[in-house]
Design an enzyme around this catalytic site. Structure first.
Site, PDB file in Angstrom:
ATOM      1  N   SER A 114       9.227 -11.776  -8.195  1.00 20.96           N
ATOM      2  CA  SER A 114       7.871 -12.312  -8.345  1.00 20.96           C
ATOM      3  C   SER A 114       7.820 -13.699  -8.971  1.00 20.96           C
ATOM      4  O   SER A 114       6.878 -14.436  -8.733  1.00 20.96           O
ATOM      5  CB  SER A 114       7.029 -11.338  -9.165  1.00 20.96           C
ATOM      6  OG  SER A 114       7.620 -11.108 -10.428  1.00 20.96           O
ATOM      7  N   HIS A 174       5.757  -7.426  -3.885  1.00 21.26           N
ATOM      8  CA  HIS A 174       5.445  -8.748  -3.336  1.00 21.26           C
ATOM      9  C   HIS A 174       5.916  -8.875  -1.887  1.00 21.26           C
ATOM     10  O   HIS A 174       6.296  -9.959  -1.446  1.00 21.26           O
ATOM     11  CB  HIS A 174       6.077  -9.844  -4.200  1.00 21.26           C
ATOM     12  CG  HIS A 174       5.382 -10.026  -5.506  1.00 21.26           C
ATOM     13  ND1 HIS A 174       4.212 -10.751  -5.636  1.00 21.26           N
ATOM     14  CD2 HIS A 174       5.660  -9.538  -6.735  1.00 21.26           C
ATOM     15  CE1 HIS A 174       3.816 -10.726  -6.898  1.00 21.26           C
ATOM     16  NE2 HIS A 174       4.680  -9.990  -7.585  1.00 21.26           N
ATOM     17  N   LYS A 209      -1.771  -5.545  -4.635  1.00 20.16           N
ATOM     18  CA  LYS A 209      -1.503  -6.947  -4.296  1.00 20.16           C
ATOM     19  C   LYS A 209      -1.982  -7.208  -2.863  1.00 20.16           C
ATOM     20  O   LYS A 209      -3.186  -7.256  -2.625  1.00 20.16           O
ATOM     21  CB  LYS A 209      -0.036  -7.285  -4.541  1.00 20.16           C
ATOM     22  CG  LYS A 209       0.224  -7.385  -6.044  1.00 20.16           C
ATOM     23  CD  LYS A 209       1.643  -7.658  -6.444  1.00 20.16           C
ATOM     24  CE  LYS A 209       1.725  -7.823  -7.962  1.00 20.16           C
ATOM     25  NZ  LYS A 209       2.845  -7.108  -8.573  1.00 20.16           N
TER      26      LYS A 209
END
Ligand SMILES: *Cc1c(COP(=O)(O)O)cnc(C)c1O
Length: 399
Positions: free
Chosen positions: A187, A215, A246
């Site tokens: 990240s 991610h 996310k």
């Protein structure tokens, strides 16, 4: 009593030392939904380059509508953990849909990815086992490993020679089962784990391979399945953890996806699953709509890829020190924490919202601005942001 007073005084001292070191994090208040632009509480509209809203789904009309629908049909909350009275048809559907999307056998939902990682290692590994972890793995992986009794090994970030050395060491130490675990994408750096090579190494040593795809899920790989798709190892990863918080809508919730016997054992023994509330129906319903969107078209991940190329090229042209790569996480290295804060502050004045990252989120002396692309941005917006970067960078002597 004096002890309690000393306690509070020591907390205040610690806060002051964080401020003195320039490491104090202030939370900016936003008065709009998440989007390409957001309005801060002082009424200014700024280009947002720091959300994990990679696909722009956090405020997508279809996602919001699906959340409303689920709220109406399945209620606001379940007031229960899964095994008492907290499992609805929606939860089972989402688990099956995630498994199909990721190419795994089964999936278990958690309140967050932090919980998914927190409840993973302790459940699956004992004192006779080994877990081998990338040096830059996310805090939730580190904490999850700490909770387990397995022997711990660490390899240098993305370093396959060192991974082999650690596999060798775990074998020499007589490990019963060995699990190699890594972020799929890191990240703070946007680096992508070498899953193809890692799979080959793990096979050579009879080790299991697990990844945290927070991610990556939704946009890495041609169809957005994740890092395992980007590296050509779909169906060959033993354990995948990830987040709904996310790219997949950005509300909250996490999951672990794996072979069905692994998921079955997690349902019986994983503490954050057994002892924490079920994911709210509105989030679950909306997440199913997210998968409908992603399975229907690759348009959003394609646009994200184009935006990433455009912005990385622009920053290179301006002369910034950017960590190379092709992930929508774009780290602009400043090294000094104060300077990173100044750059973020100046950019905000110029209408671009980014955040400086510094110790303890990244190592000391490695302060940076982390820019994140979204499918929501258009080229004109990104060019305006690049212009602001150019001006602020020149003013601060960074370019
Ligand atoms: C964000 C993140 C998490 C935590 O996800 P939550 O669902 O917000 O708890 C875990 N691992 C990695 C690699 C992350 O980036």
């Amino acid at each position: 009593m004096p002890n309690a007073q000393a306690f509070y005084a020591s907390i205040r001292d610690e806060l002051q030392s964080i401020r003195d070191a320039g490491l104090y994090k202030n939370e900016r208040v936003i008065a709009t939904p998440q989007g390409a632009r957001v309005r801060t509480s002082d009424g200014r509209e700024v280009i947002n380059l720091c959300a994990n809203n990679y696909l722009g789904l956090s405020s997508h009309p279809r996602v919001i509508e699906a959340a409303h629908d689920a709220l109406r049909t399945h209620g606001f909350g379940l007031s229960s953990v899964r095994f008492i009275c907290g499992t609805q048809d929606l939860h089972k559907t989402l688990e099956a849909r995630l498994s199909a999307f990721l190419g795994t056998e089964d999936t278990i939902l958690y309140g967050s990815a932090f919980d998914a990682n927190g409840g993973l290692f302790e459940t699956l590994l004992g004192a006779e086992d080994a877990v081998i972890s990338d040096a830059l793995n996310h805090a939730s992986i580190i904490d999850g490993i700490r909770l387990s009794r397995a022997r711990r090994y660490r390899y240098q970030h993305n370093d396959m020679d060192d991974l082999r050395a650690q596999l060798e060491q775990a074998r020499a130490d007589g490990a019963r089962y060995t699990l190699v675990f890594s972020d799929g994408v890191f990240s703070m750096d946007g680096t992508v784990a070498r899953l193809d090579q890692m799979r080959a190494l793990c096979d050579e040593y009879g080790a299991l391979l697990g990844i945290d795809e927070c991610h990556a899920t939704g946009f890495m790989g041609q169809r957005g399945r994740g890092t395992h798709e980007a590296r050509g190892v779909v169906g060959k990863i033993d354990i995948i953890t990830g987040t709904l918080g996310k790219a997949l809508g950005g509300a909250s919730g996490g999951f672990t996806s794996a072979r069905k016997e692994v998921v079955a054992l997690l349902r019986q023994r994983s503490r954050p699953y057994l002892f924490s509330n079920t994911v709210a129906p509105a989030i679950v319903g909306a997440s199913i709509a997210v998968l409908d969107i992603l399975e229907g078209s690759t348009e959003l991940r394609d646009r994200l890829e184009r935006n990433t190329k455009f912005f990385r090229a622009g920053l290179d042209q301006l002369g910034f020190d950017v960590k190379a790569g092709d992930h929508p996480i774009i780290p602009i290295m400043v090294y000094d924490a104060d300077k990173a804060q100044q750059l973020a502050q100046r950019l905000l004045e110029l209408g671009v919202y980014v955040v400086g990252f510094f110790y303890p989120v990244v190592p000391r002396g490695q302060a940076r601005i982390r820019v994140q692309m979204s499918a929501l941005h258009d080229e004109a917006t990104l060019q305006a942001a690049l212009d602001a970067f150019g001006q602020a960078g020149r003013e601060l002597g960074l370019i």
